[in-house]
Write an enzyme that holds these catalytic residues in place. Sequence first.
Site: not given
Ligand code: AMP
Length: 280
Positions: A30, A34, A37, A149
């Site tokens: 999304m 950081h 990602h 995870e």
């Molecule tokens: P998001 O942008 O929050 O939807 O996250 C995109 C992907 O990155 C998802 O598969 C999340 O689980 C992964 N993700 C986000 N933050 C972390 C993190 N700190 N460690 C590992 N994976 C992450």
Amino acid sequence: MQVFRDSKLLRQFLQLQNTEGKSVGFVPTMGSLHPGHISLVKHALQENDLVVVSIFVNPTQFNNAEDLHKYPRTPEKDLKLLEENGCQVAFLPDVNEMYPEEVASRDFDLGGFDEGMEGAHRPGHFDGVATVVMCLFSMVEPNRAYFGEKDYQQLLIIKHLSGQLHPEITIVPHPIERSPEGLALSSRNRRLSNERKKESLAIFNALEWAQNNYNQLSPAAIQTHVNDMLKNSAVTPEYVAIADAENLKTITEWEEAKHARLFVAGHLEGVRLIDNILLF
Ligand code: AMP
């Protein structure tokens, strides 16, 4: 790096890569990227010829309009970061591209994986996630897709669903990336002041305490103690749960599971934080 906003142009490009025999790794996000990602992107780059990252703040997975409104958006910075880290393709669809008819979730059988924790506390959240991820899978048709995870329940739901709808795609889990102090990296952390970031470490401290002490106490006693640790901190716990890491069923005795995880959601300064840890 190629940047697409139109799924038809993306597909044309990827089909060409496919005829050249290139494997495709996919990282849905999304945005507001950081280092967590980026570690998924690097993981995907190691295992594939080409990596596609999507950036789409999916409205149907937000059960709270204010959370959607406040979700950080930094597309220019994100594109720069992806390019610097060797990503070859970025896909930034708009809402009409993803929802040409109606901005609504489809109904999926989530195999019961959505019953507790995030599913119980954020009604409709996983239907929204499933809708957008299945749509993105059809557009990108990757060989492998990478999920953190950090969102463990989401990872299992996507594994379950893609096993039914896209068995050709391998779902690859990636461990939780943390700050040196232990805070799980998240786009929402941008909304925390430095002082609050320090206070948020109560979550990691509680998870670590549980990891070190689970074998001395029952699951219920660990859950109660973790909840108390959070209540005595600046974090307001929303739920603390201990579940079988394979099927997410609540466990009452450690012997019930081969692997167990502890899951926490809490609020700090109006920011909702989630985290989890493998106990064994
Ligand atoms: P998001 O942008 O929050 O939807 O996250 C995109 C992907 O990155 C998802 O598969 C999340 O689980 C992964 N993700 C986000 N933050 C972390 C993190 N700190 N460690 C590992 N994976 C992450």
